[in-house]
Structures are given as structure tokens and as C-alpha cells.
Design a protein around this motif. Structure first.
Motif, PDB file in Angstrom:
ATOM      1  N   SER A 178       0.953  -1.095   0.114  1.00  9.92           N
ATOM      2  CA  SER A 178       0.046  -0.174  -0.038  1.00  9.92           C
ATOM      3  C   SER A 178       0.988   1.355  -0.015  1.00  9.92           C
ATOM      4  O   SER A 178       2.268   1.105   0.349  1.00  9.92           O
ATOM      5  CB  SER A 178      -0.965  -0.167   1.328  1.00  9.92           C
ATOM      6  N   TYR A 179       0.402   2.487  -0.432  1.00  6.48           N
ATOM      7  CA  TYR A 179       1.123   3.796  -0.062  1.00  6.48           C
ATOM      8  C   TYR A 179       1.567   3.993   1.193  1.00  6.48           C
ATOM      9  O   TYR A 179       2.482   4.278   1.483  1.00  6.48           O
ATOM     10  CB  TYR A 179       0.200   4.843  -0.574  1.00  6.48           C
ATOM     11  N   GLU A 180       0.847   3.414   2.296  1.00  3.42           N
ATOM     12  CA  GLU A 180       1.208   3.770   3.792  1.00  3.42           C
ATOM     13  C   GLU A 180       2.632   2.763   4.004  1.00  3.42           C
ATOM     14  O   GLU A 180       3.282   3.432   4.487  1.00  3.42           O
ATOM     15  CB  GLU A 180       0.132   3.168   4.746  1.00  3.42           C
ATOM     16  N   GLU A 181       2.555   1.512   3.549  1.00  2.00           N
ATOM     17  CA  GLU A 181       3.541   0.881   3.505  1.00  2.00           C
ATOM     18  C   GLU A 181       4.804   1.197   2.974  1.00  2.00           C
ATOM     19  O   GLU A 181       6.046   1.246   3.261  1.00  2.00           O
ATOM     20  CB  GLU A 181       3.349  -0.884   3.206  1.00  2.00           C
ATOM     21  N   ALA A 182       4.656   1.593   1.524  1.00  2.00           N
ATOM     22  CA  ALA A 182       5.730   2.343   0.863  1.00  2.00           C
ATOM     23  C   ALA A 182       6.284   3.577   1.271  1.00  2.00           C
ATOM     24  O   ALA A 182       7.384   3.636   1.050  1.00  2.00           O
ATOM     25  CB  ALA A 182       5.127   2.481  -0.741  1.00  2.00           C
ATOM     26  N   SER A 183       5.667   3.937   2.089  1.00  2.00           N
ATOM     27  CA  SER A 183       6.308   5.383   2.603  1.00  2.00           C
ATOM     28  C   SER A 183       7.394   5.267   3.776  1.00  2.00           C
ATOM     29  O   SER A 183       8.006   5.970   3.997  1.00  2.00           O
ATOM     30  CB  SER A 183       5.092   6.361   3.132  1.00  2.00           C
ATOM     31  N   THR A 184       7.481   3.905   4.077  1.00  2.00           N
ATOM     32  CA  THR A 184       8.329   3.485   5.001  1.00  2.00           C
ATOM     33  C   THR A 184       9.589   3.281   4.649  1.00  2.00           C
ATOM     34  O   THR A 184      10.529   3.125   5.184  1.00  2.00           O
ATOM     35  CB  THR A 184       7.787   2.399   5.797  1.00  2.00           C
TER      36      THR A 184
END
Length: 339
Positions: free
Chosen positions: A135-141
Motif C-alpha cells: 500500500s502507499y502507507e507501507e511504501a512510505s516507510t
């Protein structure tokens, strides 16, 4: 567009101010990204508090980590298309090779504008494709914490062979990614933490040996016991001078201590004799270049690795997210969802 600015550094949480700014347009060789999520690092708090050694530009947009969708292309862009999912490289002008002397002048979130805005422009060479399963949330890390851990565990020279032992400290983003990369590479992991609840979560990730450093303050002695007196092959050292002396006692002769963070301080005197007499390699380690981030993303896609996220906040709760970064009970990454 809405964005956060640091109007005046040195005020910590109060340095972040929600503002309205003109929508940016991509210049030649740039892409326009609608940011979907950002994740926070200790570095972001240091910039806001005025502790980061390189001052940011005036009214800088904070936060180094972010992922989103490309919505427009500047003239001459050939690598990307509208609709592509990407995350930004922390170092925008370091593509490959040795660490450049001026790299820190081109870091997102200070000195350069960062990702805590609805729209950002970045050079087409400064973004990496998001693995499809994230997800975008996961990719942002991925830009800072994941790549820092990857650099230490997967790019060290010589790289630890399968069966070697790695010691990680705490449950911040870098340590958790280091655990995931190490376990995926067939390495044994010994981890320290401060609570039984966190210890159980570490075991659920696959860590077999967990030391509660509050119950066992001489955790270096426990590390030696767990390694039959030999010490570990590598330490992922995120603490600084508060933990470094014990890390030096925990590593084997000729082993590697990867110094990544300074969470417990940086200006206390250190006994350097273990480094000399045990021939320990003490190496500063951090975020890598764009090509390294691309290699990491490909491996994450192959392994279908999932980042550990502690909590997701809304855009206008970004200051609350920054405050949460200081909570010692946090396990994993703090994320802000913009869309």
C-alpha cells in the motif's frame, strides 16, 4: 494545495504549520506526485527541533519519506508515466557509488523540501517504483528506515553469510527492517527490547532470542552467553554513546558494528580499546543511493515483505504523529495518510 511548513526551526512540534501553497508544476525532467502517505523518522523531529547539523531552507516542507502517484510529467521525462506508483529517494542526487561529500545538501525534508504536502515535484531520477503488493502507507516507510537497514545488513563488506548472527537494538523502524532483511537472508537475530509485549511481537517476526534490557541491564553479557562467548558477527547500533560500549562488548573479534543512530546521545567518552584489541570494524552507516533503493525494492517485491506500521494518522493530525514518534511504547513506523 495544502502542505506543512517549518516556519521557524527550534520549536519542535510547534514548528510544523499547515499552510496553503500554489500547486507546483513539473519542470523539465521532473514528475509531479500526488502524495498519498508519508512516514516519520527521528530525523524529522531533529529538523523541527533545530538539532539537525545542516539547517533547512526557509519555510521548508518537512518529512523525508513519502509515496504517491505520478499525476503529470515535465518535458523530456521518459522513465515514468502518469499513474505510476513511486516513492522518493532521500538523497535526490546520489545515484550510485561512494557517498558524495555534498549528499546531505540534497536530502528531502531539509535542506530540500520534503514530502508532507499534497503535491510535490521530484526529478525523474529521484523516484523508485513501489512494489505492487505494498500500500502507499507501507511504501512510505521505505526511503529512510528500510534503506538504512538494507545498507547495513545487505550491503556491508563483507556481507554476513547465512548462519551469521546479527544483534539489533530496540523496535524502531531501522531495527525492525534489519530484522526482516537478516531473517530473510538466513541470519540468526538476537534482539533487545524493553517490554514483554514487544518481545512477543519480535518473536512473531521470527526472532528466536530476545533480551529485555530493563530486566537484564548487562545485556552484553547475555549476548555473549547466547553466542557461547564468541559474540555476534554484526551489531545494528542505533543508540549511540549510551549503548555503544555494550555493543562493542557484544561483537566478536573482527566483527562489525554498524553505527546508525544516536538515540541515547553522541558526545559521551568511549573506551576505544575493544575496537583496537579485538580488531572490531566500527562503520557509520545510513541511507543509500537511488540504485540501492531500486535493488531493495525489487527484493522486497520478490519476498513480498511487509513493513511493520505502528499507527496511521490523518493529514491534519501530522503534529500528533510527530509527537507519537517520541512514545517509547511505539513498535514500528508512524505514518501519515494524505489521501
Amino acid at each position: 494545495m495544502k502542505a506543512f511548513n517549518i516556519i521557524e526551526t527550534g520549536k519542535g512540534l510547534d514548528s510544523w504549520t499547515l499552510v496553503d501553497l500554489p500547486d507546483p508544476t513539473p519542470g523539465p525532467g521532473e514528475v509531479l506526485i500526488r502524495v498519498k502517505a508519508v512516514s516519520l523518522n527521528t530525523r524529522d523531529l531533529m529538523v523541527a527541533s533545530g538539532y539537525f547539523p545542516i539547517p533547512p531552507k526557509a519555510n521548508v516542507i518537512p518529512v523525508s519519506d513519502g509515496a504517491g502517484e505520478i499525476v503529470a510529467l515535465g518535458a523530456g521525462v521518459t522513465r515514468w508515466g502518469v499513474g505510476d506508483r513511486v516513492f522518493g529517494s532521500y538523497y535526490q542526487h546520489w545515484q550510485n557509488g561512494q557517498f558524495p561529500a555534498d549528499a546531505e545538501l540534497h536530502g528531502l525534508g531539509g535542506p530540500l523540501d520534503g514530502m508532507l504536502a499534497e503535491l510535490v515535484t521530484l526529478p525523474e531520477s529521484g523516484v523508485i517504483r513501489v512494489p505492487d503488493h505494498l500500500s502507499y502507507e507501507e511504501a512510505s516507510t521505505l526511503p529512510v528506515a528500510a534503506l538504512t537497514a538494507w545498507n547495513a545488513v545487505m550491503e556491508s563488506t563483507p556481507r554476513s553469510a547465512s548462519g551469521a548472527t546479527v544483534l539489533t537494538l530496540g523496535t524502531g523502524g531501522v531495527s525492525l527492517f534489519a530484522i526482516q532483511f537478516a531473517l530473510a537472508s538466513g541470519l540468526r537475530v538476537i534482539a533487545t527490547t524493553s517490554s514483554h509485549a514487544k518481545a512477543e511481537r519480535l518473536r512473531s517476526l521470527g526472532v528466536s532470542d530476545v533480551i529485555n534490557y530493563k530486566e537484564t541491564p548487562d545485556w552484553d553479557q547475555e549476548v555473549l552467553r547466547l553466542t557461547n562467548g564468541q559474540g555476534v558477527d554484526q551489531v545494528i547500533e542505533v543508540g549511540g554513546t549510551g549503548t555503544l560500549p555494550k555493543s562493542l562488548k557484544s561483537v566478536r573479534s573482527g566483527g562489525l558494528v554498524s553505527l546508525i543512530g544516536l538515540l541515547t546521545g553522541f558526545n559521551e567518552p568511549i573506551d576505544t580499546s575493544p575496537i583496537l584489541f579485538n580488531k572490531i570494524r566500527l562503520q557509520g552507516s545510513g541511507v543509500g543511493p537511488v540504485h540501492m533503493a531500486e535493488a531493495m525494492a525489487r527484493t522486497i517485491a520478490t519476498l513480498r515483505l511487509k513493513p511493520v506500521i505502528a499507527q496511521v494518522f490523518g493529514f491534519e493530525q501530522a503534529k500528533d504523529a510527530l509527537a507519537k514518534l517520541q512514545d517509547p511504547a511505539t513498535f514500528g513506523k508512524i505514518v501519515v495518510r494524505l489521501d
